[in-house]
Design a protein around this motif. Structure first.
Motif, PDB file in Angstrom:
ATOM      1  N   ARG A 118       0.814  -1.221   0.000  1.00  0.00           N
ATOM      2  CA  ARG A 118       0.000   0.000   0.000  1.00  0.00           C
ATOM      3  C   ARG A 118       0.850   1.274   0.000  1.00  0.00           C
ATOM      4  N   LEU A 119       2.148   1.146   0.186  1.00  0.00           N
ATOM      5  CA  LEU A 119       3.057   2.297   0.095  1.00  0.00           C
ATOM      6  C   LEU A 119       4.273   1.876  -0.715  1.00  0.00           C
ATOM      7  N   ILE A 120       4.512   2.576  -1.823  1.00  0.00           N
ATOM      8  CA  ILE A 120       5.641   2.272  -2.694  1.00  0.00           C
ATOM      9  C   ILE A 120       6.615   3.442  -2.645  1.00  0.00           C
ATOM     10  N   VAL A 121       7.810   3.186  -2.144  1.00  0.00           N
ATOM     11  CA  VAL A 121       8.842   4.215  -2.027  1.00  0.00           C
ATOM     12  C   VAL A 121       9.821   4.048  -3.181  1.00  0.00           C
ATOM     13  N   GLY A 122       9.779   4.972  -4.125  1.00  0.00           N
ATOM     14  CA  GLY A 122      10.643   4.900  -5.290  1.00  0.00           C
ATOM     15  C   GLY A 122      11.880   5.760  -5.139  1.00  0.00           C
ATOM     16  N   GLY A 123      12.826   5.567  -6.065  1.00  0.00           N
ATOM     17  CA  GLY A 123      14.011   6.400  -6.108  1.00  0.00           C
ATOM     18  C   GLY A 123      13.746   7.671  -6.899  1.00  0.00           C
ATOM     19  N   HIS A 124      14.706   8.583  -6.899  1.00  0.00           N
ATOM     20  CA  HIS A 124      14.527   9.822  -7.651  1.00  0.00           C
ATOM     21  C   HIS A 124      15.865  10.382  -8.097  1.00  0.00           C
ATOM     22  N   MET A 125      15.816  11.145  -9.162  1.00  0.00           N
ATOM     23  CA  MET A 125      16.974  11.886  -9.633  1.00  0.00           C
ATOM     24  C   MET A 125      17.004  13.236  -8.928  1.00  0.00           C
ATOM     25  N   ALA A 127      18.522  16.998  -9.403  1.00  0.00           N
ATOM     26  CA  ALA A 127      19.172  17.969 -10.295  1.00  0.00           C
ATOM     27  C   ALA A 127      19.610  19.161  -9.456  1.00  0.00           C
ATOM     28  N   ASP A 128      20.919  19.361  -9.334  1.00  0.00           N
ATOM     29  CA  ASP A 128      21.450  20.446  -8.515  1.00  0.00           C
ATOM     30  C   ASP A 128      21.486  21.749  -9.294  1.00  0.00           C
ATOM     31  N   THR A 129      21.680  22.828  -8.547  1.00  0.00           N
ATOM     32  CA  THR A 129      21.674  24.160  -9.161  1.00  0.00           C
ATOM     33  C   THR A 129      22.843  24.365 -10.120  1.00  0.00           C
ATOM     34  N   ASP A 130      23.902  23.556  -9.983  1.00  0.00           N
ATOM     35  CA  ASP A 130      25.055  23.693 -10.883  1.00  0.00           C
ATOM     36  C   ASP A 130      24.893  22.886 -12.167  1.00  0.00           C
ATOM     37  N   GLY A 131      23.722  22.248 -12.337  1.00  0.00           N
ATOM     38  CA  GLY A 131      23.460  21.481 -13.550  1.00  0.00           C
ATOM     39  C   GLY A 131      23.811  20.011 -13.446  1.00  0.00           C
ATOM     40  N   SER A 132      24.468  19.611 -12.363  1.00  0.00           N
ATOM     41  CA  SER A 132      24.811  18.200 -12.182  1.00  0.00           C
ATOM     42  C   SER A 132      23.589  17.410 -11.752  1.00  0.00           C
ATOM     43  N   GLU A 133      23.664  16.098 -11.912  1.00  0.00           N
ATOM     44  CA  GLU A 133      22.527  15.239 -11.596  1.00  0.00           C
ATOM     45  C   GLU A 133      23.025  13.934 -11.008  1.00  0.00           C
ATOM     46  N   ARG A 134      22.287  13.413 -10.042  1.00  0.00           N
ATOM     47  CA  ARG A 134      22.660  12.136  -9.428  1.00  0.00           C
ATOM     48  C   ARG A 134      21.394  11.358  -9.091  1.00  0.00           C
ATOM     49  N   TYR A 135      21.534  10.038  -9.007  1.00  0.00           N
ATOM     50  CA  TYR A 135      20.397   9.193  -8.659  1.00  0.00           C
ATOM     51  C   TYR A 135      20.440   8.863  -7.177  1.00  0.00           C
ATOM     52  N   ARG A 136      19.319   9.037  -6.517  1.00  0.00           N
ATOM     53  CA  ARG A 136      19.193   8.646  -5.111  1.00  0.00           C
ATOM     54  C   ARG A 136      18.265   7.454  -5.042  1.00  0.00           C
ATOM     55  N   GLY A 137      18.848   6.285  -4.881  1.00  0.00           N
ATOM     56  CA  GLY A 137      18.070   5.058  -4.880  1.00  0.00           C
ATOM     57  C   GLY A 137      17.485   4.734  -3.524  1.00  0.00           C
ATOM     58  N   VAL A 138      16.777   3.623  -3.457  1.00  0.00           N
ATOM     59  CA  VAL A 138      16.159   3.182  -2.211  1.00  0.00           C
ATOM     60  C   VAL A 138      16.532   1.728  -1.964  1.00  0.00           C
ATOM     61  N   LYS A 139      16.631   1.369  -0.688  1.00  0.00           N
ATOM     62  CA  LYS A 139      16.964   0.015  -0.296  1.00  0.00           C
ATOM     63  C   LYS A 139      15.690  -0.780  -0.003  1.00  0.00           C
ATOM     64  N   VAL A 140      15.819  -2.082   0.027  1.00  0.00           N
ATOM     65  CA  VAL A 140      14.685  -2.946   0.380  1.00  0.00           C
ATOM     66  C   VAL A 140      14.187  -2.552   1.772  1.00  0.00           C
ATOM     67  N   LEU A 141      12.884  -2.408   1.916  1.00  0.00           N
ATOM     68  CA  LEU A 141      12.321  -2.022   3.202  1.00  0.00           C
ATOM     69  C   LEU A 141      12.148  -3.238   4.102  1.00  0.00           C
ATOM     70  N   PRO A 142      12.377  -3.077   5.399  1.00  0.00           N
ATOM     71  CA  PRO A 142      12.166  -4.197   6.330  1.00  0.00           C
ATOM     72  C   PRO A 142      10.707  -4.646   6.332  1.00  0.00           C
ATOM     73  N   ALA A 143      10.497  -5.923   6.570  1.00  0.00           N
ATOM     74  CA  ALA A 143       9.136  -6.441   6.656  1.00  0.00           C
ATOM     75  C   ALA A 143       8.471  -6.041   7.965  1.00  0.00           C
ATOM     76  N   ASP A 144       9.262  -5.811   8.996  1.00  0.00           N
ATOM     77  CA  ASP A 144       8.748  -5.481  10.319  1.00  0.00           C
ATOM     78  C   ASP A 144       8.385  -3.993  10.407  1.00  0.00           C
ATOM     79  N   PRO A 145       7.129  -3.660  10.743  1.00  0.00           N
ATOM     80  CA  PRO A 145       6.725  -2.251  10.837  1.00  0.00           C
ATOM     81  C   PRO A 145       7.570  -1.437  11.818  1.00  0.00           C
ATOM     82  N   GLU A 146       7.973  -2.052  12.925  1.00  0.00           N
ATOM     83  CA  GLU A 146       8.801  -1.336  13.897  1.00  0.00           C
ATOM     84  C   GLU A 146      10.134  -0.945  13.282  1.00  0.00           C
ATOM     85  N   ALA A 147      10.726  -1.865  12.528  1.00  0.00           N
ATOM     86  CA  ALA A 147      11.997  -1.560  11.872  1.00  0.00           C
ATOM     87  C   ALA A 147      11.829  -0.467  10.831  1.00  0.00           C
TER      88      ALA A 147
END
Length: 302
Positions: A118-125, A127-147
């Protein structure tokens, strides 16, 4: 635009981003498929946003809906978007950002393969003010809600971002954005969703975020106004289960350290020291976070 139910509702809050709004809208309208709707909410803009919306309506007739409201802040705009759309999944795309070309296609595939999520956390690019760009990915989420809660609030290993996160409509049956806050309003909602609903990571770039200097997160007035009230909103007893309330004081300490850093960097000595003292009151172990303590000592001896 037809009023039939859609898979996705993309809500674009717009406040004084007339220049970038066409880019944001077109990034959605260029997505393949016909299972999504788009709603632009002009939050009382004082620039040319209303005129830009009229031009976009002429360019893309019946492709999107738009409404203008008195300025009420991002939380109220998102809540309006929730109430006035029909899609099973909501995406809140900032008017100065854009969806990646295959964003909805990636999300469609993921939804089919993960029916209970019910919640999908995606990655994103980024774009910095100097024109450079980088990818910020996401890791596998824990199955445990507390974690997941601890990873989001304390360890910062879970970093959902609006525009890159798809939220199922069922999340908002018991939790809406707190309209009394003018920034950080997404933190209580993400904390609630990660704790109470099955969540998963999609390590693909879903949107592109454009960095700029006038972001609300850097607004000292709003930061001080919210202060530690955010902690109470995050840990509402009807949102976070009793056995997880143990994280409240630790999070409050971290929140104060974050505010300390904000005001320290802004040269606001008294406000910075106020939040450092509050951090120690909530969690004395903050004393051993030496990067903060060194800064506090510099202020005390200055």
């Amino acid at each position: 635009m037809k009023t039939e139910e859609r898979l996705f509702s993309v809500v674009i809050p717009a406040y004084n981003y007339a220049e970038s709004l066409p880019r944001a809208l077109e990034s959605v309208l260029q997505q393949p498929g016909n299972d999504y709707e788009v709603l632009i909410v002009d939050d009382g803009s004082t620039d040319d946003t209303s005129a830009v919306i009229e031009r976009l309506k002429a360019l893309y007739p019946a492709r999107f809906n738009a409404v203008s409201r008195e300025n009420s802040g991002p939380a109220a705009v998102r809540n309006y978007g929730i109430t006035n759309t029909t899609g099973d999944w909501l995406i809140f795309l900032d008017a100065d950002d854009e969806l990646m070309p295959d964003a909805l296609a990636e999300l469609r595939r993921f939804i089919v393969e993960h029916e209970s999520v019910r919640l999908i956390v995606g990655g994103h690019m980024v774009a910095d003010t100097d024109g450079s760009e980088r990818y910020r990915g996401v890791k596998v989420l824990p199955a445990d809600p507390e974690a997941r809660l601890a990873g989001y609030l304390l360890k910062k290993t879970i970093t959902p971002s609006n525009g890159a996160t798809a939220m199922h409509r069922s999340i908002f049956q018991r939790c809406l954005y707190p309209e009394q806050f003018r920034n950080s309003e997404d933190i209580p909602v993400f904390a609630y969703a990660l704790t109470n609903f099955e969540s998963a990571a999609l390590d693909k770039p879903i949107n592109r975020i454009y960095k700029h200097a006038d972001s609300l997160r850097h607004n000292l007035i709003y930061a001080d106004d919210i202060g530690t009230r955010l902690v109470e909103e995050v840990f509402r007893e009807d949102h976070i289960p009793a056995h997880l309330q143990k994280y409240k004081r630790v999070y409050a300490g971290q929140r104060c350290l974050s505010l300390f850093r904000t005001f320290y960097l802004a040269g606001q000595k008294e406000a910075a020291l106020k939040y450092y003292r509050e951090a120690l009151r909530y969690d004395w172990r903050a004393l051993f976070k030496f990067s903060y303590t060194k800064k506090a000592i510099r202020l005390l001896v200055a």
